[in-house]
Design an enzyme around this catalytic site. Structure first.
Site, PDB file in Angstrom:
ATOM      1  N   HIS A  26       0.874  -1.291  -0.090  1.00 11.74           N
ATOM      2  CA  HIS A  26       0.033  -0.030   0.084  1.00 11.74           C
ATOM      3  C   HIS A  26       0.957   1.319   0.005  1.00 11.74           C
ATOM      4  CE1 HIS A  26      -3.631  -2.526   0.999  1.00 11.74           C
ATOM      5  NE2 HIS A  26      -2.824  -3.035   1.833  1.00 11.74           N
ATOM      6  N   ARG A  27       2.144   1.143  -0.125  1.00 12.53           N
ATOM      7  CA  ARG A  27       2.848   2.386   0.058  1.00 12.53           C
ATOM      8  C   ARG A  27       2.692   3.548  -1.023  1.00 12.53           C
ATOM      9  NH1 ARG A  27       7.375  -1.011   2.261  1.00 12.53           N
ATOM     10  NH2 ARG A  27       7.255  -0.798   4.766  1.00 12.53           N
ATOM     11  N   ALA A  28       2.719   2.656  -2.285  1.00  9.66           N
ATOM     12  CA  ALA A  28       2.285   3.544  -3.514  1.00  9.66           C
ATOM     13  C   ALA A  28       1.044   4.216  -3.422  1.00  9.66           C
ATOM     14  CB  ALA A  28       2.328   2.350  -4.676  1.00  9.66           C
TER      15      ALA A  28
END
Length: 683
Positions: free
Chosen positions: A274-276
């Protein structure tokens, strides 16, 4: 100088005076606006003002208040972010200082980075902790040039500090923890090797730079360097813009529709975790704040996504990396098409001709009176995940998880059913290349051969090679680490080193290793070539632990050539091995000599030569004598030699094995595990 404050170092060219590089400037300003954007990865050519802009960025940042006598520069108003010593004090002196900029050199030792006991104080009988570069970078910018070449033991330190915000030191009798929050800026040339995936994902944003293509800009750069013209300098305007953006940031909001669009875009791009999503959302807000707007536009989201997705979209072997811009364009063009369809459906004529299924597709159009707010399928947004969460192997969706289970349970059916329906590709996902092939996995025929497989080099060593990772008690006859012994005595409160204080260094093991594949590229060797390609790429994908390198030599026709120089880059290997030369003859002696030359030039600490051929040398006047002479040259490199017979055992590979004291395998036994086992024995 490794460390300095912006006020103490004159910036040769201010941020605003650098010609061009608009995308890099915007990316750097984004991370300067939102402290939660924890880094920028800059890839591309040398000599493009990357370092200049990073130093100029530190000069733009507003000054910060810090505790004057604290080596970590703790914030006086935030007890949670202070070190233990500052939290225990009732009062402390406060100063205003520039944001620190710390450069981490490639050759830095672990002690220099994390800190250790001061040797000078230890000689005086005092045990004093000497902070390292991470302490100095706290609340500042940590800059690493050629970050992809950074030693792995330092990469591990950066990963730990980036994940927790603290630096923990447990070595040489030292036990210390202190805050280490920093913005990580790294530069790299992709041609020189890949970046470890764990570290790559820690950069919130990335940008690719190149030299200016506009002639007028290139002339302006020349004039500025020669002093023949004064470049336009809007540094002060950038400084005001950044200050206003930091003040406005908390008031900038993303709509629920924009958050949903970001989540859909990241799924379409096929990125992990989910970092993007989070980086795209935060960068979009930062871009709006930099423009002085309290609302985020689609243009902000587009630009933010181009910064957040580029380095997270990876290529598959023998396929070029998907272009993030293409995925972004397809996503937004698709939304515009949906908008047009929805507008058409809103007319009475369209409603009479549309099916219920078509009417449900127009999410961007006017909602029907019966529609519930938010629509169907709303879920947790990307902002609900914290930037520091570890989200390594979660499935991208429930459907993806079910698909994975189905793939596992029905693999035998798929193998036997050639007519099974293919799974559609999502935008940005490359097709599986036809020529990609890995060698079959089989049980090792000999238990002794299987022993020692895996990355054996990760075992620790007390020899004087490899990276120092810790110390342990030593006898008088052992190789003594003088500095560690002095620290041990100081930790006991002694001013003299006694026998019980003696320490020796424990290192990570041997240095770099090299595996050279000498592959027969004659026309009859296609299956062997495919198997060798698969093994090469699997070895490279696992080589991050010790930075082991792989090279490929192909021999066909009249001579041999180095297709892949020693590298640890999967991307570079895939590009070089996409097409192999072929010929109608087998110059086996040339292949052996070229492999020996590659090993001699690289001078690795350990080497394995894997010769893949049917052994039918036919490109020399006396193939047998030439092959034996070339094998002797290969044996002189002290490399372990593994010959893989892809024929019927009637060639000259037995002579090569005899001359080099090597090992002979069938093609089916060529696996990454077997090569790693040979590499372990060579150390």
């Amino acid at each position: 100088m490794v460390f300095d404050f912006a006020v103490d170092k004159s910036v040769s060219t201010p941020f605003g005076a650098v010609v061009g590089q608009k995308r890099l400037k915007r990316a750097l300003l984004c991370v300067a606006t939102d402290d939660a954007l924890d880094g920028v990865l800059v890839t591309g050519e040398k000599g493009t003002a990357k370092s200049t802009l990073v130093r100029g960025l530190a000069d733009l940042l507003p000054e910060q208040r810090a505790i004057a006598d604290c080596p970590y520069g703790c914030p006086p108003a935030d007890r949670r972010r202070q070190c233990e010593e500052c939290r225990e004090r009732a009062t402390f002196p406060v100063e205003t200082r520039p944001v620190p900029l710390v450069t981490l050199p490639l050759g830095a030792t672990r002690e220099r980075v994390v800190g250790t006991l001061s040797v000078s104080d230890a000689l005086a009988g005092e045990a004093t902790f000497e902070p390292g570069l991470l302490a100095r970078a706290n609340r500042g910018v940590l800059y690493v040039d050629e970050v992809n070449l950074l030693d792995d033991h330092l990469v591990d330190v950066l990963l730990d500090a980036a994940a927790s915000g603290y630096n923990r030191v447990e070595r040489d009798g030292v036990s210390r923890i202190h805050p280490a929050e920093f913005t990580l800026v790294g530069t790299m040339n992709p041609e020189e090797g890949d970046l470890r995936p764990q570290l790559r994902d820690r950069f919130a944003l990335s940008v690719e730079v190149e030299g200016e293509r506009d002639i007028e800009n290139r002339v302006a750069i020349i004039d500025g360097d020669l002093g023949e013209a004064t470049p336009d300098d809007d540094t002060e305007a950038h400084r005001r813009r950044l200050r206003d953006a930091r003040d406005l940031l908390t008031a900038v909001e993303l709509t629920d529709e924009q958050k949903r669009g970001i989540a859909e875009l990241c799924l379409e791009a096929g990125v992990d975790g989910h970092r993007a999503d989070i980086a795209t959302a935060r960068a979009a807000r930062a871009l709006a704040a930099l423009d002085g707007r309290p609302t985020v536009t689609d243009g902000d989201v587009r630009t933010a996504a181009s910064f957040a997705l580029g380095h997270r979209m990876r290529s598959t072997p023998f396929e070029d990396a998907p272009d993030s811009e293409d995925v972004i364009d397809e996503h937004f063009d698709g939304e515009e098409t949906d908008d047009e369809d929805a507008e058409g459906e809103s007319t009475p004529e369209s409603e009479s001709e549309s099916s219920p299924t078509d009417a449900d597709d127009g999410e961007a159009g006017e909602p029907s009176p019966d529609a519930e707010p938010g629509g169907e399928g709303t879920g947790e947004s990307a902002d609900d995940s914290s930037p520091g969460e570890r989200d390594g192997g979660e499935p991208r969706s429930a459907e993806a998880g079910r698909d994975a289970d189905t793939d596992t349970n029905e693999s035998n059916d798929r193998d036997s059913d050639d007519t099974e329906r293919a799974t559609p590709l999502v935008p940005g996902q490359p097709a599986e290349p036809i020529e990609r092939a890995a060698s079959p996995e089989i049980d090792e025929p000999n238990a002794e051969d299987a022993a020692g497989s895996g990355r054996a080099a990760s075992a620790f060593s007390t020899r004087n090679d490899g990276v120092r990772v810790r110390t342990e008690p030593a006898d008088a006859g052992d190789g003594v680490d003088a500095a560690a012994s002095v620290r041990a005595a100081a930790a006991r409160g002694r001013d003299r080193v006694e026998t019980r204080d003696l320490r020796r260094s424990v290192r990570s093991g041997a240095g770099e290793a090299l595996v050279v594949f000498a592959v027969d590229a004659s026309a009859s060797m296609r299956p062997a070539i495919a198997a060798a390609k698969g093994v090469v790429l699997e070895l490279l994908e696992e080589s991050y632990t010790e930075r082991d390198s792989v090279a490929v030599v192909a021999f066909a026709g009249e001579d041999a050539e180095v297709l892949l120089p020693p590298t640890d880059s999967v991307t570079l290997a895939a590009r070089h091995l996409k097409e192999l030369p072929t010929g109608d003859r087998t110059p086996l002696p040339a292949g052996l000599r070229t492999a020996a030359d590659v090993i001699d030039r690289a001078e690795p600490d350990a080497a394995v030569a894997v010769v893949v051929s049917d052994g039918r040398a036919n490109a020399a006047e006396n193939p047998t004598a030439d092959t034996r002479a070339a094998a002797a040259a290969l044996a002189s490199t002290d490399a372990r030699v593994v010959c893989v017979d892809s024929g019927e055992g009637r060639g000259l590979l037995a002579d090569v094995v005899s001359t080099t004291n090597g090992t002979l395998l069938d093609l089916d036994a060529l696996t990454p595990e077997r090569v790693e086992a040979e590499l372990a024995r060579s150390r």
